[in-house]
Scaffold this active site. Structure first.
Site, mmCIF file in Angstrom:
data_model
loop_
_atom_site.group_PDB
_atom_site.id
_atom_site.type_symbol
_atom_site.label_atom_id
_atom_site.label_comp_id
_atom_site.label_asym_id
_atom_site.label_seq_id
_atom_site.Cartn_x
_atom_site.Cartn_y
_atom_site.Cartn_z
ATOM 1 N N ASP A 37 10.994 13.108 0.603
ATOM 2 C CA ASP A 37 12.167 12.789 1.300
ATOM 3 C C ASP A 37 11.961 13.524 2.786
ATOM 4 O O ASP A 37 11.370 14.416 2.897
ATOM 5 C CB ASP A 37 13.458 13.120 0.706
ATOM 6 C CG ASP A 37 14.694 12.569 1.136
ATOM 7 O OD1 ASP A 37 14.633 11.398 1.802
ATOM 8 O OD2 ASP A 37 15.903 12.918 0.859
ATOM 9 N N ASN A 85 15.922 0.798 -2.522
ATOM 10 C CA ASN A 85 15.251 0.976 -1.068
ATOM 11 C C ASN A 85 15.205 -0.452 -0.452
ATOM 12 O O ASN A 85 14.987 -0.520 0.919
ATOM 13 C CB ASN A 85 14.040 1.749 -0.876
ATOM 14 C CG ASN A 85 13.800 3.167 -1.144
ATOM 15 O OD1 ASN A 85 12.964 3.892 -1.492
ATOM 16 N ND2 ASN A 85 14.903 3.733 -0.561
HETATM 17 C C1 FPP Z 1 11.985 9.070 1.852
HETATM 18 O O1 FPP Z 1 12.027 9.232 3.241
HETATM 19 C C2 FPP Z 1 10.603 8.312 1.861
HETATM 20 C C3 FPP Z 1 10.465 7.030 1.451
HETATM 21 C C4 FPP Z 1 11.611 6.263 1.135
HETATM 22 C C5 FPP Z 1 9.335 6.523 1.447
HETATM 23 C C6 FPP Z 1 8.126 7.212 0.950
HETATM 24 C C7 FPP Z 1 6.867 6.690 1.564
HETATM 25 C C8 FPP Z 1 5.627 7.572 2.061
HETATM 26 C C9 FPP Z 1 5.650 8.917 1.882
HETATM 27 C C10 FPP Z 1 4.724 6.832 2.658
HETATM 28 C C11 FPP Z 1 3.934 5.785 1.635
HETATM 29 C C12 FPP Z 1 3.398 6.566 0.655
HETATM 30 C C13 FPP Z 1 2.402 6.191 -0.172
HETATM 31 C C14 FPP Z 1 1.601 6.767 -1.364
HETATM 32 C C15 FPP Z 1 1.722 4.845 0.615
HETATM 33 P P1 FPP Z 1 13.204 8.553 4.289
HETATM 34 O O2 FPP Z 1 12.880 7.531 4.941
HETATM 35 O O3 FPP Z 1 14.615 8.511 3.109
HETATM 36 O O4 FPP Z 1 13.711 9.828 5.219
HETATM 37 P P2 FPP Z 1 15.262 10.193 5.478
HETATM 38 O O5 FPP Z 1 15.870 10.710 4.480
HETATM 39 O O6 FPP Z 1 14.876 11.404 6.753
HETATM 40 O O7 FPP Z 1 15.744 9.187 6.379
#
Ligand code: FPP
Length: 263
Positions: A37, A85
C-alpha cells in the site's frame, strides 16, 4: 535458503548485513503475505501521477522476492489487485493490468533464476483474456521450479474466496459432516499451502482489507509507515526480526509459562 545465500547478495559491512546476521533461520515464517500500500501517496509526494507509484512499486516487488527466496521463505503472497480495486478510474485499472502483463514478460527470467514458482490467486476468470494468458504463461514457465512459491493476488477478495470455497464444497457434493476446517482450507485458492505466519502492511494503515481472511486467523501483523515503493530488503529483514520476537500463543498460554510450569 540460508545466511550464506543472503549474505552473498548484501554489501559487506552494510546495515543490512548486520540485520541478516540476526535472523534465526530455524524460526523463519513459512508464509509471508504483504498488503502493498502507499503507491499513490508515494507518487503524490513527488507531484507524479499515481501510475508512477505503481511502476516504482515493481522495484520493491523484485527486491522482496529476492530477499524472501534467499532467506528460504516457503510462500510469499503479494496483494496486487483486489475485487474492490475495479472502482478506481478506468485509466488506472488499465495501467495496472498493463504493468502486470509487462511484469510477467520482463521478470520471468528473474523468477526462474531464483527457482521461484509463480501463480495467481483470485477470481482470475473475470480478468481480461490477455491478462489471463500472461498469468498462464507465468505459471507454465515456472512450474518446474522447486523453490519459493510466489502467489500474486489479483481480482482477489477474502470473502469472495470463502464463497468460492463453499461453492466448490457444494459442487463436489461434500456431506456437511465431511467438512471441517482442514478440508475447507484445502478448498481455498491457497489450498495445500501453509497459512501466513506474518502479514505485512505498508503505509501505516491498520486494516486487513479483505485479504486472506480465513488464512490470517493466527498471523502476526506487522505494519510499517514505509510506503510500498520505498520498501526494500532492510524492511523485510526488520519485519522478520520483529516476528521472531513475538510469542505466538494460538489462544494458549505463553510458551515461557509452559517451560516454567506456570499456569
Ligand atoms: C496500493 O497502493 C497498491 C495497489 C493497489 C497496486 C499494487 C501494485 C503494484 C505494486 C505494482 C504492480 C505489481 C506487480 C507485481 C506487477 P495505492 O494505490 O492504494 O496507494 P495509496 O493508498 O497511497 O493511494
Amino acid at each position: 535458503m540460508s545466511l550464506e545465500q543472503i549474505l552473498a547478495w548484501i554489501p559487506p559491512g552494510s546495515p543490512d548485513e548486520a540485520l541478516a546476521q540476526q535472523v534465526n533461520f530455524e524460526q523463519l515464517p513459512s508464509h509471508v503475505a504483504i498488503i502493498m500500500d502507499g503507491n499513490g501517496r508515494w507518487a503524490a509526494q513527488r507531484q507524479l501521477p499515481r501510475v508512477k507509484g505503481h511502476r516504482a512499486g515493481i522495484d520493491s516487488v523484485r527486491d522482496v522476492l529476492e530477499t524472501s527466496a534467499r532467506l528460504g521463505i516457503e510462500v510469499l503472497t503479494l496483494y496486487a489487485f483486489s475485487v474492490e480495486n475495479w472502482k478506481r478510474p478506468r485509466a488506472e485499472v488499465d495501467m495496472l493490468m498493463m504493468l502486470l502483463k509487462r511484469y510477467i514478460r520482463l521478470e520471468i527470467g528473474f523468477i526462474n533464476k531464483h527457482n521461484i514458482r509463480f501463480r495467481a490467486i483470485g477470481r482470475l476468470d473475470e480478468l481480461a483474456p490477455d491478462v489471463q494468458a500472461a498469468l498462464d504463461l507465468g505459471v507454465r514457465k515456472t512450474e518446474q521450479n522447486t523453490g519459493m512459491q510466489f502467489n500474486i493476488a489479483l481480482n482477489y477478495g477474502g470473502r469472495a474466496e470463502i464463497v468460492d470455497a463453499a461453492r466448490r464444497a457444494i459442487e463436489a457434493g461434500l456431506a456437511p459432516e465431511a467438512l471441517d476446517e482442514q478440508r475447507f482450507g484445502d478448498l481455498l485458492y491457497t489450498g495445500g499451502q501453509p497459512d501466513p505466519d506474518l502479514l505485512i502492511r505498508t503505509s501505516g494503515e491498520m486494516r486487513v482489507s479483505n485479504f486472506l481472511l480465513w488464512q490470517i486467523a493466527y498471523s502476526e501483523i506487522w505494519v510499517t509507515e514505509t510506503l510500498w515503493p520505498d520498501f526494500r530488503r532492510r524492511d523485510l529483514l526488520h519485519a522478520v526480526l520483529d516476528y521472531q520476537k513475538r510469542d505466538r500463543r494460538y489462544g494458549g498460554i505463553k510458551s515461557t509459562s509452559l517451560a516454567l510450569g506456570v499456569k
